[in-house]
Write a protein that holds these residues in place. Structure first.
Motif, PDB file in Angstrom:
ATOM      1  N   GLU A   1       0.814  -1.186   0.121  1.00 29.66           N
ATOM      2  CA  GLU A   1       0.055   0.036  -0.031  1.00 29.66           C
ATOM      3  C   GLU A   1       0.926   1.297   0.001  1.00 29.66           C
ATOM      4  OE1 GLU A   1      -3.744   0.569   0.121  1.00 29.66           O
ATOM      5  OE2 GLU A   1      -3.769  -1.405  -0.634  1.00 29.66           O
ATOM      6  N   SER A   2       1.814   1.267   0.618  1.00 29.85           N
ATOM      7  CA  SER A   2       2.867   2.512   0.574  1.00 29.85           C
ATOM      8  C   SER A   2       3.855   2.816  -0.628  1.00 29.85           C
ATOM      9  CB  SER A   2       3.994   2.188   1.489  1.00 29.85           C
ATOM     10  OG  SER A   2       4.707   1.144   1.509  1.00 29.85           O
ATOM     11  N   ARG A   3       3.582   1.867  -1.724  1.00 27.02           N
ATOM     12  CA  ARG A   3       4.172   2.225  -2.802  1.00 27.02           C
ATOM     13  C   ARG A   3       3.239   3.386  -3.460  1.00 27.02           C
ATOM     14  NH1 ARG A   3       6.133  -1.885  -6.749  1.00 27.02           N
ATOM     15  NH2 ARG A   3       4.880  -0.555  -8.469  1.00 27.02           N
ATOM     16  N   LEU A   4       4.338   4.343  -4.261  1.00 25.29           N
ATOM     17  CA  LEU A   4       3.730   5.487  -4.784  1.00 25.29           C
ATOM     18  C   LEU A   4       2.578   5.320  -5.614  1.00 25.29           C
ATOM     19  CD1 LEU A   4       3.946   8.667  -4.796  1.00 25.29           C
ATOM     20  CD2 LEU A   4       5.763   8.560  -6.567  1.00 25.29           C
ATOM     21  N   ASP A   5       2.670   4.256  -6.432  1.00 26.43           N
ATOM     22  CA  ASP A   5       1.584   4.321  -7.600  1.00 26.43           C
ATOM     23  C   ASP A   5       0.457   3.956  -6.831  1.00 26.43           C
ATOM     24  OD1 ASP A   5       2.446   1.788  -6.872  1.00 26.43           O
ATOM     25  OD2 ASP A   5       2.680   0.809  -8.964  1.00 26.43           O
ATOM     26  N   ASN A   6       0.368   3.154  -5.690  1.00 31.03           N
ATOM     27  CA  ASN A   6      -0.757   2.834  -4.958  1.00 31.03           C
ATOM     28  C   ASN A   6      -1.287   3.969  -4.412  1.00 31.03           C
ATOM     29  OD1 ASN A   6      -2.570   0.700  -3.832  1.00 31.03           O
ATOM     30  ND2 ASN A   6      -1.891   1.690  -1.976  1.00 31.03           N
ATOM     31  N   VAL A   7      -0.527   4.775  -3.610  1.00 30.58           N
ATOM     32  CA  VAL A   7      -0.968   6.256  -2.911  1.00 30.58           C
ATOM     33  C   VAL A   7      -1.478   6.862  -3.843  1.00 30.58           C
ATOM     34  CG1 VAL A   7      -0.124   8.104  -1.615  1.00 30.58           C
ATOM     35  CG2 VAL A   7       0.875   5.702  -1.183  1.00 30.58           C
ATOM     36  N   VAL A   8      -0.753   7.052  -5.002  1.00 33.72           N
ATOM     37  CA  VAL A   8      -1.553   8.088  -6.114  1.00 33.72           C
ATOM     38  C   VAL A   8      -3.046   7.603  -6.477  1.00 33.72           C
ATOM     39  CG1 VAL A   8      -1.393   8.772  -8.375  1.00 33.72           C
ATOM     40  CG2 VAL A   8       0.711   8.811  -7.213  1.00 33.72           C
ATOM     41  N   TYR A   9      -3.272   6.430  -6.601  1.00 29.77           N
ATOM     42  CA  TYR A   9      -4.611   5.855  -6.693  1.00 29.77           C
ATOM     43  C   TYR A   9      -5.357   5.918  -5.650  1.00 29.77           C
ATOM     44  CZ  TYR A   9      -7.813   1.871  -6.997  1.00 29.77           C
ATOM     45  OH  TYR A   9      -9.134   1.184  -6.794  1.00 29.77           O
ATOM     46  N   ARG A  10      -4.954   5.728  -4.446  1.00 34.05           N
ATOM     47  CA  ARG A  10      -5.915   5.520  -3.246  1.00 34.05           C
ATOM     48  C   ARG A  10      -6.298   7.183  -3.061  1.00 34.05           C
ATOM     49  NH1 ARG A  10      -7.823   0.848  -1.961  1.00 34.05           N
ATOM     50  NH2 ARG A  10      -6.323  -0.848  -1.175  1.00 34.05           N
TER      51      ARG A  10
ATOM     52  N   VAL B   1       3.024   8.642 -12.850  1.00 32.71           N
ATOM     53  CA  VAL B   1       4.086   8.381 -12.080  1.00 32.71           C
ATOM     54  C   VAL B   1       5.485   8.455 -13.027  1.00 32.71           C
ATOM     55  CG1 VAL B   1       5.662   7.533 -10.350  1.00 32.71           C
ATOM     56  CG2 VAL B   1       3.348   7.620  -9.924  1.00 32.71           C
ATOM     57  N   SER B   2       5.436   7.402 -13.928  1.00 34.74           N
ATOM     58  CA  SER B   2       6.496   7.400 -14.826  1.00 34.74           C
ATOM     59  C   SER B   2       6.610   8.683 -15.601  1.00 34.74           C
ATOM     60  CB  SER B   2       6.324   6.285 -15.726  1.00 34.74           C
ATOM     61  OG  SER B   2       6.293   4.948 -14.650  1.00 34.74           O
ATOM     62  N   HIS B   3       5.672   9.318 -16.098  1.00 38.00           N
ATOM     63  CA  HIS B   3       5.717  10.571 -16.870  1.00 38.00           C
ATOM     64  C   HIS B   3       6.125  12.020 -16.175  1.00 38.00           C
ATOM     65  CE1 HIS B   3       3.439   8.048 -20.340  1.00 38.00           C
ATOM     66  NE2 HIS B   3       4.685   7.934 -20.058  1.00 38.00           N
ATOM     67  N   GLY B   4       6.635  11.818 -15.030  1.00 38.58           N
ATOM     68  CA  GLY B   4       6.818  13.116 -14.302  1.00 38.58           C
ATOM     69  C   GLY B   4       5.482  13.902 -13.642  1.00 38.58           C
ATOM     70  N   PHE B   5       4.409  13.324 -13.501  1.00 38.63           N
ATOM     71  CA  PHE B   5       3.309  14.220 -12.936  1.00 38.63           C
ATOM     72  C   PHE B   5       3.076  14.191 -11.595  1.00 38.63           C
ATOM     73  CE2 PHE B   5       1.617  13.483 -17.346  1.00 38.63           C
ATOM     74  CZ  PHE B   5       0.739  14.494 -17.595  1.00 38.63           C
ATOM     75  N   ILE B   6       4.057  13.427 -10.949  1.00 35.46           N
ATOM     76  CA  ILE B   6       3.954  13.401  -9.506  1.00 35.46           C
ATOM     77  C   ILE B   6       5.196  14.088  -8.681  1.00 35.46           C
ATOM     78  CG2 ILE B   6       3.506  11.878  -7.491  1.00 35.46           C
ATOM     79  CD1 ILE B   6       1.146  12.430  -9.204  1.00 35.46           C
TER      80      ILE B   6
ATOM     81  N   LYS C   1      10.139  15.847  -7.644  1.00 29.47           N
ATOM     82  CA  LYS C   1       9.786  14.909  -8.686  1.00 29.47           C
ATOM     83  C   LYS C   1      10.312  13.634  -8.702  1.00 29.47           C
ATOM     84  CE  LYS C   1      10.982  14.802 -13.120  1.00 29.47           C
ATOM     85  NZ  LYS C   1      11.249  15.191 -14.608  1.00 29.47           N
ATOM     86  N   VAL C   2       9.247  12.627  -8.444  1.00 26.35           N
ATOM     87  CA  VAL C   2       9.694  11.062  -8.497  1.00 26.35           C
ATOM     88  C   VAL C   2       8.954  10.269  -9.400  1.00 26.35           C
ATOM     89  CG1 VAL C   2       9.381   9.125  -6.845  1.00 26.35           C
ATOM     90  CG2 VAL C   2       9.677  11.475  -5.751  1.00 26.35           C
ATOM     91  N   ASN C   3       9.694   9.679 -10.295  1.00 19.61           N
ATOM     92  CA  ASN C   3       8.971   8.900 -11.363  1.00 19.61           C
ATOM     93  C   ASN C   3       9.162   7.600 -11.497  1.00 19.61           C
ATOM     94  OD1 ASN C   3      11.710   8.841 -11.942  1.00 19.61           O
ATOM     95  ND2 ASN C   3      11.787  10.087 -13.873  1.00 19.61           N
ATOM     96  N   ILE C   4       9.529   7.121 -10.134  1.00 17.45           N
ATOM     97  CA  ILE C   4       9.767   5.572  -9.931  1.00 17.45           C
ATOM     98  C   ILE C   4       8.101   5.062  -9.166  1.00 17.45           C
ATOM     99  CG2 ILE C   4      10.946   3.835  -8.741  1.00 17.45           C
ATOM    100  CD1 ILE C   4      13.203   6.033  -8.708  1.00 17.45           C
ATOM    101  N   PRO C   5       7.346   4.324 -10.160  1.00 17.57           N
ATOM    102  CA  PRO C   5       6.155   3.867  -9.328  1.00 17.57           C
ATOM    103  C   PRO C   5       6.156   3.164  -7.942  1.00 17.57           C
ATOM    104  CG  PRO C   5       5.949   3.467 -11.787  1.00 17.57           C
ATOM    105  CD  PRO C   5       7.617   3.927 -11.319  1.00 17.57           C
ATOM    106  N   SER C   6       7.454   2.395  -7.777  1.00 14.44           N
ATOM    107  CA  SER C   6       7.496   1.426  -6.773  1.00 14.44           C
ATOM    108  C   SER C   6       8.173   2.500  -5.461  1.00 14.44           C
ATOM    109  CB  SER C   6       8.664   0.415  -6.842  1.00 14.44           C
ATOM    110  OG  SER C   6       9.882   0.894  -7.461  1.00 14.44           O
ATOM    111  N   TYR C   7       8.232   3.609  -5.503  1.00 10.74           N
ATOM    112  CA  TYR C   7       8.946   4.386  -4.319  1.00 10.74           C
ATOM    113  C   TYR C   7       8.284   4.224  -3.366  1.00 10.74           C
ATOM    114  CZ  TYR C   7       9.946   8.436  -1.922  1.00 10.74           C
ATOM    115  OH  TYR C   7      10.015   9.407  -0.675  1.00 10.74           O
TER     116      TYR C   7
END
Length: 202
Positions: A91-100, A114-119, A125-131
């Motif tokens: 749940e703490s993965r950045l892609d999941n947090v963005v979704y939540r 996330v990969s495209h630099g929106f977050i 800027k963090v472009n690593i979904p698994s962050y």
């Protein structure tokens, strides 16, 4: 990041659960596993049940085997209930947090933005979904991306988003914050983590 790119509806039918709105529509029409023998599956063994639950968790969070096993090994070394710890890590993965937070409609879409630099996280800027996000960190939309068509659409959709207790959302600013480490009671969880623990403990 490598990920499954095959037919998503087949996965939903395989597990009998909707992972997206489109999946719900598919299951209403064909609520059985894909394939010739989809409607006549026999009894599943204990091992098969455990494997199925692990596969469902991997698919839910969009993670491949190597990384998922790494998360499990990390969870098993920490104090507390291994299954709960594993869930908190996922749940703490950045892609999941963005979704939540409602900044994306699906985890797949969250990975993409996330990969495209929106977050940005805490202004960077963090472009690593698994962050791995941490308690107290702020997640928001990159200022350089706020004029994108996707963000204009998001501003309307996010008004109706209700986040979970471990997150805080300021919809008007398109900003969220991690308030605490999520526990099973706070998560809309359909995964039996005990079966996953049993699978890796064989």
């Amino acid at each position: 990041m490598a990920r499954y790119t095959g037919p998503k509806a087949k996965k939903a039918r395989r597990f009998g659960e909707a992972f997206t709105t489109k999946d719900s529509k598919v299951l209403m029409k064909r609520n059985y596993a894909p394939g010739v023998h989809g409607q006549s599956q026999g009894r599943v063994s204990e091992y098969g049940t455990q494997l199925r639950e692990k596969q469902k968790a991997k698919w839910t969070y969009g993670i491949l085997e190597r990384q998922f096993r790494k998360y499990f090994e990390e969870a098993s070394k920490k104090k507390g209930v291994t299954g709960d710890t594993l869930l908190a890590i996922l749940e703490s993965r950045l892609d999941n947090v963005v979704y939540r937070l409602g900044l994306a409609e699906t985890r797949a879409q969250a990975r993409q933005i996330v990969s495209h630099g929106f977050i940005v996280v805490n202004g960077k800027k963090v472009n690593i979904p698994s962050y791995r996000t941490r308690v107290g960190e702020t997640i928001s939309i990159n200022e350089n991306k706020r004029k994108a068509k996707y963000i204009e659409t998001l501003k309307q959709k996010i008004k109706n988003v209700k986040t979970q207790e471990w997150l805080e959302l300021q919809a008007q600013e398109l900003t969220g914050k991690v308030l605490s480490t999520p526990n099973p009671e706070q998560i809309e969880n359909r995964i039996n983590t005990q079966l996953i623990v049993e699978y890796y403990s064989r």
